[in-house]
Enzyme design. Structure first.
Site, PDB file in Angstrom:
ATOM      1  N   ASP A  49      46.171  22.539   3.574  1.00  0.00           N
ATOM      2  CA  ASP A  49      47.418  22.019   3.027  1.00  0.00           C
ATOM      3  C   ASP A  49      47.681  22.537   1.617  1.00  0.00           C
ATOM      4  OD1 ASP A  49      48.600  18.634   2.250  1.00  0.00           O
ATOM      5  OD2 ASP A  49      49.581  20.594   2.282  1.00  0.00           O
ATOM      6  N   ASP A  51      54.455  25.023   1.376  1.00  0.00           N
ATOM      7  CA  ASP A  51      53.602  23.921   1.818  1.00  0.00           C
ATOM      8  C   ASP A  51      53.145  24.079   3.262  1.00  0.00           C
ATOM      9  OD1 ASP A  51      53.890  20.270   1.672  1.00  0.00           O
ATOM     10  OD2 ASP A  51      52.299  21.632   2.303  1.00  0.00           O
TER      11      ASP A  51
HETATM   12  C1  LIG Z   1      53.162  15.389   4.702  1.00  0.00           C
HETATM   13  C2  LIG Z   1      52.097  16.435   4.398  1.00  0.00           C
HETATM   14  C3  LIG Z   1      50.672  15.842   4.326  1.00  0.00           C
HETATM   15  C4  LIG Z   1      50.296  15.314   5.695  1.00  0.00           C
HETATM   16  C5  LIG Z   1      49.887  16.200   6.702  1.00  0.00           C
HETATM   17  C6  LIG Z   1      49.555  15.721   7.960  1.00  0.00           C
HETATM   18  C7  LIG Z   1      49.664  14.371   8.247  1.00  0.00           C
HETATM   19  C8  LIG Z   1      49.364  13.872   9.657  1.00  0.00           C
HETATM   20  C9  LIG Z   1      48.029  14.418  10.137  1.00  0.00           C
HETATM   21  C10 LIG Z   1      49.325  12.357   9.712  1.00  0.00           C
HETATM   22  C11 LIG Z   1      50.476  14.339  10.590  1.00  0.00           C
HETATM   23  C12 LIG Z   1      50.071  13.490   7.256  1.00  0.00           C
HETATM   24  C13 LIG Z   1      50.404  13.954   5.988  1.00  0.00           C
HETATM   25  C14 LIG Z   1      52.458  17.197   3.145  1.00  0.00           C
HETATM   26  N1  LIG Z   1      51.367  18.070   2.750  1.00  0.00           N
HETATM   27  N2  LIG Z   1      51.637  18.826   1.607  1.00  0.00           N
HETATM   28  C15 LIG Z   1      52.823  16.299   1.988  1.00  0.00           C
HETATM   29  N3  LIG Z   1      51.982  15.577   1.263  1.00  0.00           N
HETATM   30  N4  LIG Z   1      52.733  14.964   0.327  1.00  0.00           N
HETATM   31  N5  LIG Z   1      53.999  15.330   0.453  1.00  0.00           N
HETATM   32  N6  LIG Z   1      54.045  16.181   1.485  1.00  0.00           N
HETATM   33  C16 LIG Z   1      55.248  16.883   1.908  1.00  0.00           C
HETATM   34  C17 LIG Z   1      56.340  15.910   2.224  1.00  0.00           C
HETATM   35  C18 LIG Z   1      56.985  15.248   1.239  1.00  0.00           C
HETATM   36  C19 LIG Z   1      58.030  14.356   1.569  1.00  0.00           C
HETATM   37  C20 LIG Z   1      58.358  14.186   2.889  1.00  0.00           C
HETATM   38  C21 LIG Z   1      57.654  14.846   3.874  1.00  0.00           C
HETATM   39  C22 LIG Z   1      56.638  15.720   3.562  1.00  0.00           C
HETATM   40  O1  LIG Z   1      58.151  14.485   5.097  1.00  0.00           O
HETATM   41  C23 LIG Z   1      59.210  13.587   4.851  1.00  0.00           C
HETATM   42  O2  LIG Z   1      59.326  13.400   3.461  1.00  0.00           O
END
Ligand SMILES: C[C@H](Cc1ccc(C(C)(C)C)cc1)[C@H](NN)c1nnnn1Cc1ccc2c(c1)OCO2
Length: 350
Positions: free
Chosen positions: A34, A238
């Site tokens: 990530d 990302d």
């Molecule tokens: C979401 C991922 C992090 C993650 C990955 C996988 C998972 C599961 C395994 C449970 C499927 C959960 C979480 C992202 N990584 N940089 C992240 N980590 N922090 N912000 N983001 C990006 C963001 C930020 C804001 C938003 C979004 C996204 O989707 C909707 O609004």
């Protein structure tokens, strides 16, 4: 030192998982690399059984090289609402033969339901900047920050693919993975992310932006294609976010080309008929142009009827910047370069 490991997509390319060896003897876990976060955390022997559903678990007491980081804890919340927290050990971590002996391995004592239900995901390996690592009281370094000085070159690269395994490489650029030139752009890492500004974007092939009338008859109100062709987009690269979260104006421009598209409250974003033909989305970095094929943007069916499909381009509203997630990155060969002082991102066609 160099490393090379497969990035295997889950269904609909929702995420890409990469095998990582932890401890002695090696315990193999499949982690979500990530570039938008900076904690290496894993399901572990300390994760309550009620929160584990098939995931592999790292057991520090079964590793002769694990050391507990006394008094250290971690606690992370992600933008999609998921979260996890726990204790910290150091141990040997090996990614495709790139190895670091004293890597902070954050063991989960709590994971939110979306992690529990994601049965193949054994944790995350953060590759953003160490300034946003959540370990307290002493912040820990990411795997890349730790191994950078041992690598042949201070780079890691992402070659993510649509519905097939790709590759994460550490320490070298494999020229067989791309065509043309790699165009680099400076990274603003002040928020801890690989934040860049793409020089421009365009929806569909340039001719599709023109009115059906001859060029010189376009009414003055028609949005000139140059409006988007020279509009920069600022956001983070990302690998841990599935979709491309872009400004509302870009979403409106894109989905105005899809007659069945609508921004659905119930679905939580733009949906359209699954048999719709979607325009390509093109972005440029310096002299390199990356085209995301329209079919990549037909992300997945909204439900089992398979009538409505969810878009791979959605709004970045309420985030504060755009997120160039897997939908955008899988169309390119991407170089994450950081010599410790002036980080850059490189993009090439493939
Ligand atoms: C979401 C991922 C992090 C993650 C990955 C996988 C998972 C599961 C395994 C449970 C499927 C959960 C979480 C992202 N990584 N940089 C992240 N980590 N922090 N912000 N983001 C990006 C963001 C930020 C804001 C938003 C979004 C996204 O989707 C909707 O609004």
């Amino acid at each position: 030192d160099t490393g090379s490991a497969a990035a295997t997509p889950e269904q609909y390319d929702i995420q890409y998982l990469t095998p990582v060896s932890l401890g002695t003897p090696p315990q193999i876990l499949n982690l979500d690399f990530d570039s938008g976060s900076s904690d290496l955390w894993v399901f572990s022997s300390e994760t309550p059984a009620s929160q584990v559903k098939g995931q592999a678990q790292y057991n520090p007491s079964k590793s002769s090289t694990s050391k507990e980081v006394s008094g250290a804890t971690w606690d992370i919340s992600y933008g999609d609402g998921s979260s996890s927290s726990g204790n910290v050990y150091t141990d040997v971590v090996n990614v495709g033969n790139a190895t670091f002996a004293g890597q902070a391995v954050e063991t989960a004592q709590q994971v939110s339901s979306s992690f529990t239900s994601d049965t193949n995901n054994d944790g995350l390996l953060g590759l953003a900047f160490s300034t946003i690592n959540t370990v307290q009281p002493e912040q820990q370094k990411t795997f890349f920050d730790n191994i950078r000085d041992d690598l042949d070159s201070p780079v890691w690269t992402a070659d993510l693919k649509h519905n097939e395994p790709g590759t994460y490489n550490f320490g070298f650029i494999d020229d067989s993975l791309y065509t043309g030139k790699i165009a680099y752009t400076d990274v603003d890492s002040s928020d801890g992310f690989w934040m860049i500004t793409l020089d421009s974007y365009s929806v569909g092939s340039s001719t599709s932006n023109l009115s059906s009338r001859a060029f010189h008859h376009r009414p003055s109100t028609f949005p000139s294609p140059s409006d988007s062709a020279s509009t920069p987009l600022t956001g983070i690269a990302d690998t841990g976010t599935t979709l491309a979260l872009l400004p509302d104006s870009v979403c409106t421009e894109y989905y105005s080309q899809v007659s069945s598209a609508a921004n659905s409250q119930t679905a939580g974003g733009y949906v359209f008929d699954c048999d719709a033909t979607l325009p390509d989305f093109t972005y440029t970095v310096g002299s390199t142009t990356i085209t995301i094929p329209g079919e990549y943007i037909n992300y997945a069916p909204v439900d089992t009827t398979g009538e409505q499909c969810f878009g791979g381009i959605q709004s970045d509203a309420d985030i504060g910047f755009s997120i160039f997630g897997d939908i955008a990155l899988k169309a390119a060969f991407v170089v994450f370069e950081d010599d410790g002082s002036s980080p850059r991102l490189g993009f090439a066609q493939k």
